[in-house]
Design an enzyme around this catalytic site. Structure first.
Site, PDB file in Angstrom:
ATOM      1  N   ASN A  41       0.872  -1.174   0.000  1.00 44.71           N
ATOM      2  CA  ASN A  41       0.000   0.000   0.000  1.00 44.71           C
ATOM      3  C   ASN A  41       0.906   1.220   0.000  1.00 44.71           C
ATOM      4  O   ASN A  41       1.338   1.702   1.041  1.00 44.71           O
ATOM      5  CB  ASN A  41      -0.908  -0.015   1.230  1.00 44.71           C
ATOM      6  CG  ASN A  41      -1.847   1.177   1.283  1.00 44.71           C
ATOM      7  OD1 ASN A  41      -1.766   2.093   0.471  1.00 44.71           O
ATOM      8  ND2 ASN A  41      -2.742   1.187   2.260  1.00 44.71           N
ATOM      9  N   GLY A  64      -8.579   9.170   7.697  1.00 47.64           N
ATOM     10  CA  GLY A  64      -9.564   9.322   6.640  1.00 47.64           C
ATOM     11  C   GLY A  64     -10.820   8.601   7.093  1.00 47.64           C
ATOM     12  O   GLY A  64     -10.730   7.587   7.783  1.00 47.64           O
ATOM     13  N   ARG A 107      -2.647  -2.032  -3.421  1.00 47.95           N
ATOM     14  CA  ARG A 107      -3.808  -1.184  -3.198  1.00 47.95           C
ATOM     15  C   ARG A 107      -3.665   0.060  -4.085  1.00 47.95           C
ATOM     16  O   ARG A 107      -2.693   0.802  -4.007  1.00 47.95           O
ATOM     17  CB  ARG A 107      -3.893  -0.745  -1.736  1.00 47.95           C
ATOM     18  CG  ARG A 107      -5.107   0.154  -1.480  1.00 47.95           C
ATOM     19  CD  ARG A 107      -4.918   1.037  -0.267  1.00 47.95           C
ATOM     20  NE  ARG A 107      -6.060   1.917  -0.076  1.00 47.95           N
ATOM     21  CZ  ARG A 107      -6.003   3.061   0.566  1.00 47.95           C
ATOM     22  NH1 ARG A 107      -4.853   3.498   1.059  1.00 47.95           N
ATOM     23  NH2 ARG A 107      -7.085   3.810   0.709  1.00 47.95           N
ATOM     24  N   ASN A 131     -11.537   1.829  18.259  1.00 46.33           N
ATOM     25  CA  ASN A 131     -10.918   2.094  19.558  1.00 46.33           C
ATOM     26  C   ASN A 131     -11.560   3.201  20.383  1.00 46.33           C
ATOM     27  O   ASN A 131     -11.262   3.306  21.576  1.00 46.33           O
ATOM     28  CB  ASN A 131      -9.433   2.451  19.355  1.00 46.33           C
ATOM     29  CG  ASN A 131      -8.654   1.319  18.724  1.00 46.33           C
ATOM     30  OD1 ASN A 131      -8.586   0.231  19.270  1.00 46.33           O
ATOM     31  ND2 ASN A 131      -8.062   1.563  17.568  1.00 46.33           N
ATOM     32  N   VAL A 169     -10.257   4.898  14.656  1.00 54.30           N
ATOM     33  CA  VAL A 169     -11.168   5.578  15.587  1.00 54.30           C
ATOM     34  C   VAL A 169     -12.381   4.701  15.876  1.00 54.30           C
ATOM     35  O   VAL A 169     -12.789   4.528  17.022  1.00 54.30           O
ATOM     36  CB  VAL A 169     -11.601   6.945  15.025  1.00 54.30           C
ATOM     37  CG1 VAL A 169     -12.638   7.598  15.938  1.00 54.30           C
ATOM     38  CG2 VAL A 169     -10.397   7.867  14.844  1.00 54.30           C
ATOM     39  N   GLY A 170     -12.964   4.140  14.837  1.00 57.00           N
ATOM     40  CA  GLY A 170     -14.160   3.327  15.004  1.00 57.00           C
ATOM     41  C   GLY A 170     -13.938   2.114  15.888  1.00 57.00           C
ATOM     42  O   GLY A 170     -14.820   1.727  16.661  1.00 57.00           O
ATOM     43  N   LYS A 190       2.718   1.016   3.538  1.00 57.24           N
ATOM     44  CA  LYS A 190       2.380  -0.103   4.419  1.00 57.24           C
ATOM     45  C   LYS A 190       2.609  -1.385   3.629  1.00 57.24           C
ATOM     46  O   LYS A 190       2.315  -1.437   2.429  1.00 57.24           O
ATOM     47  CB  LYS A 190       0.918  -0.033   4.865  1.00 57.24           C
ATOM     48  CG  LYS A 190       0.620   1.072   5.848  1.00 57.24           C
ATOM     49  CD  LYS A 190      -0.864   1.139   6.151  1.00 57.24           C
ATOM     50  CE  LYS A 190      -1.358  -0.091   6.867  1.00 57.24           C
ATOM     51  NZ  LYS A 190      -2.797  -0.012   7.210  1.00 57.24           N
ATOM     52  N   HIS A 220     -12.107   3.681   0.249  1.00 56.86           N
ATOM     53  CA  HIS A 220     -12.090   2.695   1.339  1.00 56.86           C
ATOM     54  C   HIS A 220     -12.954   1.482   0.989  1.00 56.86           C
ATOM     55  O   HIS A 220     -13.401   0.743   1.876  1.00 56.86           O
ATOM     56  CB  HIS A 220     -12.618   3.294   2.660  1.00 56.86           C
ATOM     57  CG  HIS A 220     -11.787   4.402   3.218  1.00 56.86           C
ATOM     58  ND1 HIS A 220     -12.337   5.462   3.920  1.00 56.86           N
ATOM     59  CD2 HIS A 220     -10.456   4.621   3.175  1.00 56.86           C
ATOM     60  CE1 HIS A 220     -11.381   6.284   4.295  1.00 56.86           C
ATOM     61  NE2 HIS A 220     -10.229   5.796   3.859  1.00 56.86           N
ATOM     62  N   ARG A 226      -8.827  16.535   6.668  1.00 56.49           N
ATOM     63  CA  ARG A 226      -9.700  16.874   5.531  1.00 56.49           C
ATOM     64  C   ARG A 226     -11.036  17.415   6.026  1.00 56.49           C
ATOM     65  O   ARG A 226     -11.584  16.943   7.019  1.00 56.49           O
ATOM     66  CB  ARG A 226      -9.933  15.645   4.658  1.00 56.49           C
ATOM     67  CG  ARG A 226      -8.745  15.298   3.769  1.00 56.49           C
ATOM     68  CD  ARG A 226      -8.980  13.998   3.028  1.00 56.49           C
ATOM     69  NE  ARG A 226      -8.114  12.951   3.538  1.00 56.49           N
ATOM     70  CZ  ARG A 226      -8.213  11.670   3.199  1.00 56.49           C
ATOM     71  NH1 ARG A 226      -9.147  11.281   2.358  1.00 56.49           N
ATOM     72  NH2 ARG A 226      -7.395  10.785   3.702  1.00 56.49           N
ATOM     73  N   HIS A 239     -16.284   3.566   8.491  1.00 59.28           N
ATOM     74  CA  HIS A 239     -14.826   3.413   8.503  1.00 59.28           C
ATOM     75  C   HIS A 239     -14.249   4.734   9.001  1.00 59.28           C
ATOM     76  O   HIS A 239     -14.197   5.723   8.262  1.00 59.28           O
ATOM     77  CB  HIS A 239     -14.310   3.087   7.092  1.00 59.28           C
ATOM     78  CG  HIS A 239     -12.819   2.984   7.016  1.00 59.28           C
ATOM     79  ND1 HIS A 239     -12.161   1.790   6.828  1.00 59.28           N
ATOM     80  CD2 HIS A 239     -11.849   3.927   7.104  1.00 59.28           C
ATOM     81  CE1 HIS A 239     -10.859   2.001   6.798  1.00 59.28           C
ATOM     82  NE2 HIS A 239     -10.650   3.297   6.967  1.00 59.28           N
ATOM     83  N   LEU A 240     -13.838   4.747  10.262  1.00 57.39           N
ATOM     84  CA  LEU A 240     -13.405   5.988  10.904  1.00 57.39           C
ATOM     85  C   LEU A 240     -11.931   5.893  11.280  1.00 57.39           C
ATOM     86  O   LEU A 240     -11.557   5.185  12.218  1.00 57.39           O
ATOM     87  CB  LEU A 240     -14.251   6.257  12.158  1.00 57.39           C
ATOM     88  CG  LEU A 240     -15.771   6.214  11.972  1.00 57.39           C
ATOM     89  CD1 LEU A 240     -16.468   6.460  13.298  1.00 57.39           C
ATOM     90  CD2 LEU A 240     -16.215   7.219  10.917  1.00 57.39           C
ATOM     91  N   GLY A 241     -11.119   6.602  10.533  1.00 53.87           N
ATOM     92  CA  GLY A 241      -9.703   6.698  10.827  1.00 53.87           C
ATOM     93  C   GLY A 241      -9.276   8.127  10.567  1.00 53.87           C
ATOM     94  O   GLY A 241     -10.080   9.055  10.660  1.00 53.87           O
ATOM     95  N   GLU A 251      -7.704  -4.732   5.466  1.00 54.67           N
ATOM     96  CA  GLU A 251      -7.636  -4.491   4.026  1.00 54.67           C
ATOM     97  C   GLU A 251      -6.552  -5.332   3.364  1.00 54.67           C
ATOM     98  O   GLU A 251      -6.704  -5.767   2.224  1.00 54.67           O
ATOM     99  CB  GLU A 251      -7.400  -3.001   3.766  1.00 54.67           C
ATOM    100  CG  GLU A 251      -8.560  -2.117   4.182  1.00 54.67           C
ATOM    101  CD  GLU A 251      -8.239  -0.647   4.101  1.00 54.67           C
ATOM    102  OE1 GLU A 251      -8.566  -0.018   3.078  1.00 54.67           O
ATOM    103  OE2 GLU A 251      -7.670  -0.119   5.075  1.00 54.67           O
TER     104      GLU A 251
END
Length: 400
Positions: free
Chosen positions: A13, A215, A94, A336, A333-334, A20, A183, A244, A211-213, A386
């Site tokens: 990625n 991004g 990716r 944790n 985020v989602g 990554k 995503h 963003r 999907h909360l990170g 992913e």
């Protein structure tokens, strides 16, 4: 490196400022090498990877993506065997933007590389870096099939009403303007895992995936097919993110431009200096909540704006789907953040959505239910993977 690495897929990625990588077995999901190379091009880069004795970290200058990808080969050799002797059956890449050209995993050849490069106008921060990742990996592993897996592919099924922007259709067609979504690999993987966790058939579920990170994106999924998503032509639209802005009135851009800001300045503002960072000065959620705890009013407002936008999308997708069976949180985020999960679904008992506080606070890294027993809608936390999804897609295509 364990013998179990035979038959593994190297997943690459190559992002705008980081790389990554993971050497993962598509059947077992076990990884024999993984790591992150970040701050590429900055005075001091950072390399973090899993070693035999644990986590290793280095701080060195990483000149560019090509240098970073050469380091991937060195790290894999250090923790096990050289890449060409590691039993790799495919390399999965990716790719952020496939445009209207690519909507399924694709074997990479020179023509595909050129097409991905041509799509850089739609993803100028990501596709050029993706191309470099492909080029270097093909040099390192020239006899192994390379497969491109596109972030936009899962959202190829969006109905026209959801994918079409209300601008002049000739202009839209000429410039390939539509909602593409991003995503997608994560949304597809997580929605499938949610169905497995519940013991339900994917085809019978209405799902919202969050999907909360750094991004962030939301999706509405009916029967395993995406029917809407928050990101659009680019990954800038939708939810509030780390740096963003997410949704803004297009008139803001025109106003800033007429007030003297150049296009590149506005691009930099909305992509790198907005979102949580623009409102509070930090883009890491842990740092944000620490500021909130200290009474920082800007941080508190940033958190409220973040949750407000998230609730708007959840409400919109509830209506669009005509009811929902499961809502799933994923991403850094989602997975944790207890507060975001609680506050984004607070007060929705009339809609059959009730989060159990004890389940929500439970410390776990596994897929789990956080909804109360009386909740008609199942609320889950499902860690995304992913890399595993890309590995499985690559092997399936190569095998076919």
């Amino acid at each position: 490196m364990s013998e179990g690495s035979e038959g593994s897929v190297l997943v690459v990625n190559s992002g705008s400022s980081s790389i990554k990588f993971q050497l993962v077995h598509p059947d077992t999901g076990k990884s024999s090498a993984s790591g992150l190379i970040e701050r590429i091009g900055e005075p001091e880069g950072r390399i973090v990877y899993h070693h035999r004795t644990g986590l290793a970290e280095r701080h060195v200058h990483i000149a560019d993506h090509r240098a970073g990808l050469k380091m991937v080969a060195d790290i894999v050799a250090e923790v096990g065997r050289p890449l060409r002797e590691a039993g790799i059956v495919a390399v999965g890449h990716r790719i952020v933007h496939g445009g209207d050209v690519f909507y399924e995993p694709t074997i990479i050849d020179d023509a595909v590389v050129q097409s991905i490069s041509d799509l850089s106008t739609l993803a100028p921060l990501h596709n050029p870096a993706n191309v470099i990742g492909i080029e270097v990996a093909r040099e390192e592993l020239p006899d192994i099939p390379h497969v491109a897996v596109f972030d936009t592919a899962f959202f190829h099924t969006l109905p026209a009403a959801a994918s079409t922007y209300a601008i002049d259709r000739t202009v839209a067609q000429e410039h390939a303007i539509r909602r593409y979504g991003f995503h997608g690999t994560s949304h597809q993987y997580v929605s499938g895992r949610a169905a497995e966790f519940l013991g339900r058939d994917l085809s019978e579920l209405n799902q919202i995936v969050l999907h909360l990170g750094n991004g962030a994106s939301a999706s509405a999924i009916r029967g395993g097919l995406a029917v809407d998503t928050s990101m659009g032509l680019t990954p800038l639209e939708g939810l509030v993110m780390g740096t963003r802005s997410g949704d803004v009135d297009p008139g803001v851009i025109l106003h800033l431009h007429r007030s003297g800001m150049g296009v590149d300045q506005i691009d930099d503002l909305l992509n790198r200096h907005s979102g949580l960072e623009g409102l509070s000065g930090v883009n890491d959620f842990r740092a944000l909540l620490a500021l909130v705890g200290k009474g920082d009013e800007n941080a508190a407002l940033a958190y409220d704006v973040y949750v407000h936008r998230l609730r708007k999308y959840i409400g919109a997708y509830l209506v669009e789907l005509g009811g929902v069976d499961v809502i799933t949180f994923t991403g850094g985020v989602g997975e944790n953040n207890v507060d975001v999960r609680r506050d984004s679904l607070a007060g929705l008992g009339r809609l059959g959505i009730v989060v159990d506080d004890d389940r929500n606070r439970a410390d776990s890294r596994e897929a789990r239910r956080i909804s109360a027993d009386e909740s008609d809608v199942q609320v889950l936390v499902v860690p995304t993977n992913e890399e595993l999804a890309i590995a499985r897609a690559a092997v399936e295509l190569v095998g076919a």
